[in-house]
Write a protein that holds these residues in place. Structure first.
Motif, mmCIF file in Angstrom:
data_model
loop_
_atom_site.group_PDB
_atom_site.id
_atom_site.type_symbol
_atom_site.label_atom_id
_atom_site.label_comp_id
_atom_site.label_asym_id
_atom_site.label_seq_id
_atom_site.Cartn_x
_atom_site.Cartn_y
_atom_site.Cartn_z
ATOM 1 N N SER A 103 0.821 -1.206 0.000
ATOM 2 C CA SER A 103 0.000 0.000 0.000
ATOM 3 C C SER A 103 0.858 1.259 0.000
ATOM 4 C CB SER A 103 -0.924 0.024 1.227
ATOM 5 O OG SER A 103 -1.803 -1.065 1.187
ATOM 6 N N VAL A 104 1.923 1.252 0.778
ATOM 7 C CA VAL A 104 2.787 2.428 0.866
ATOM 8 C C VAL A 104 3.506 2.668 -0.462
ATOM 9 C CG1 VAL A 104 4.812 3.403 2.021
ATOM 10 C CG2 VAL A 104 3.044 2.267 3.357
ATOM 11 N N MET A 105 4.010 1.601 -1.074
ATOM 12 C CA MET A 105 4.684 1.766 -2.366
ATOM 13 C C MET A 105 3.695 2.183 -3.450
ATOM 14 S SD MET A 105 7.736 -1.083 -2.481
ATOM 15 C CE MET A 105 6.681 -2.494 -2.434
ATOM 16 N N ALA A 106 2.474 1.648 -3.419
ATOM 17 C CA ALA A 106 1.465 2.044 -4.393
ATOM 18 C C ALA A 106 1.140 3.531 -4.257
ATOM 19 C CB ALA A 106 0.199 1.206 -4.220
ATOM 20 N N ALA A 107 1.019 4.017 -3.036
ATOM 21 C CA ALA A 107 0.748 5.435 -2.827
ATOM 22 C C ALA A 107 1.944 6.284 -3.249
ATOM 23 C CB ALA A 107 0.407 5.697 -1.358
ATOM 24 N N GLY A 108 3.140 5.866 -2.880
ATOM 25 C CA GLY A 108 4.337 6.644 -3.204
ATOM 26 C C GLY A 108 4.617 6.704 -4.692
ATOM 27 N N PHE A 109 4.583 5.551 -5.354
ATOM 28 C CA PHE A 109 4.899 5.514 -6.774
ATOM 29 C C PHE A 109 3.707 5.905 -7.651
ATOM 30 C CE2 PHE A 109 7.960 2.045 -5.337
ATOM 31 C CZ PHE A 109 9.039 2.918 -5.250
ATOM 32 N N SER A 141 14.665 7.394 -0.384
ATOM 33 C CA SER A 141 15.498 8.294 0.418
ATOM 34 C C SER A 141 14.687 9.076 1.449
ATOM 35 C CB SER A 141 16.266 9.263 -0.485
ATOM 36 O OG SER A 141 15.369 10.152 -1.121
ATOM 37 N N MET A 142 13.356 8.971 1.394
ATOM 38 C CA MET A 142 12.516 9.704 2.351
ATOM 39 C C MET A 142 12.558 9.038 3.725
ATOM 40 S SD MET A 142 9.138 10.466 0.050
ATOM 41 C CE MET A 142 8.522 11.935 0.854
ATOM 42 N N THR A 143 12.453 9.874 4.731
ATOM 43 C CA THR A 143 12.299 9.341 6.083
ATOM 44 C C THR A 143 10.835 8.942 6.267
ATOM 45 O OG1 THR A 143 11.718 11.472 7.071
ATOM 46 C CG2 THR A 143 14.081 10.920 6.952
ATOM 47 N N PRO A 144 10.534 8.085 7.228
ATOM 48 C CA PRO A 144 9.126 7.745 7.476
ATOM 49 C C PRO A 144 8.268 8.981 7.746
ATOM 50 C CG PRO A 144 10.538 6.196 8.609
ATOM 51 C CD PRO A 144 11.435 7.276 8.054
ATOM 52 N N ARG A 145 8.813 9.958 8.439
ATOM 53 C CA ARG A 145 8.044 11.179 8.725
ATOM 54 C C ARG A 145 7.760 11.951 7.441
ATOM 55 N NH1 ARG A 145 9.726 14.704 13.678
ATOM 56 N NH2 ARG A 145 8.674 12.936 14.619
ATOM 57 N N GLU A 146 8.747 12.061 6.554
ATOM 58 C CA GLU A 146 8.529 12.759 5.285
ATOM 59 C C GLU A 146 7.485 12.041 4.434
ATOM 60 O OE1 GLU A 146 12.983 14.649 4.566
ATOM 61 O OE2 GLU A 146 12.555 12.594 3.918
ATOM 62 N N LEU A 147 7.578 10.725 4.391
ATOM 63 C CA LEU A 147 6.615 9.957 3.620
ATOM 64 C C LEU A 147 5.210 10.098 4.199
ATOM 65 C CD1 LEU A 147 6.126 8.066 1.262
ATOM 66 C CD2 LEU A 147 6.701 6.155 2.767
ATOM 67 N N GLU A 148 5.095 10.068 5.496
ATOM 68 C CA GLU A 148 3.776 10.232 6.139
ATOM 69 C C GLU A 148 3.196 11.598 5.810
ATOM 70 O OE1 GLU A 148 0.829 11.640 8.670
ATOM 71 O OE2 GLU A 148 2.865 12.369 8.935
ATOM 72 N N ARG A 149 4.009 12.638 5.856
ATOM 73 C CA ARG A 149 3.530 13.986 5.544
ATOM 74 C C ARG A 149 3.108 14.092 4.085
ATOM 75 N NH1 ARG A 149 0.991 16.767 8.184
ATOM 76 N NH2 ARG A 149 0.434 14.693 8.737
ATOM 77 N N ALA A 150 3.882 13.500 3.186
ATOM 78 C CA ALA A 150 3.510 13.519 1.769
ATOM 79 C C ALA A 150 2.205 12.769 1.544
ATOM 80 C CB ALA A 150 4.629 12.922 0.928
ATOM 81 N N MET A 151 2.047 11.631 2.205
ATOM 82 C CA MET A 151 0.829 10.842 2.038
ATOM 83 C C MET A 151 -0.376 11.487 2.706
ATOM 84 S SD MET A 151 2.350 6.972 2.300
ATOM 85 C CE MET A 151 0.728 6.220 2.253
#
Length: 71
Positions: free
Chosen positions: A15-21, A33-43
């Motif tokens: 799910s995380v890769m589907a959302a990110g990509f 290269s994103m931190t978990p916090r950066e990825l959470e904020r982007a999502m």
């Protein structure tokens, strides 16, 4: 002492890769290269799926508003 807590859930990589990509359109380099916090904020900018799926009443109303055209 963790036996009562049960087994921890696996991280939802699919799910995380589907959302990110797919939704955020991140390159693999940017994603990994994103931190978990950066990825959470982007999502967090993505719409939340909290609504229940449409029911029969909603479908009937939509069919009345947008009838199929007969040929």
């Amino acid at each position: 002492m963790n036996a009562a807590a049960g087994r921890p859930a696996e991280f939802p990589w699919d799910s995380v890769m589907a959302a990110g990509f797919g939704l955020l359109r991140l390159s693999p380099g940017a994603f990994w290269s994103m931190t978990p916090r950066e990825l959470e904020r982007a999502m967090s900018t993505l719409p939340k799926r909290t609504d229940a799926p449409p029911g029969k009443d909603h479908l009937v109303a939509m069919m009345a508003l947008f009838p199929d055209k007969s040929e």
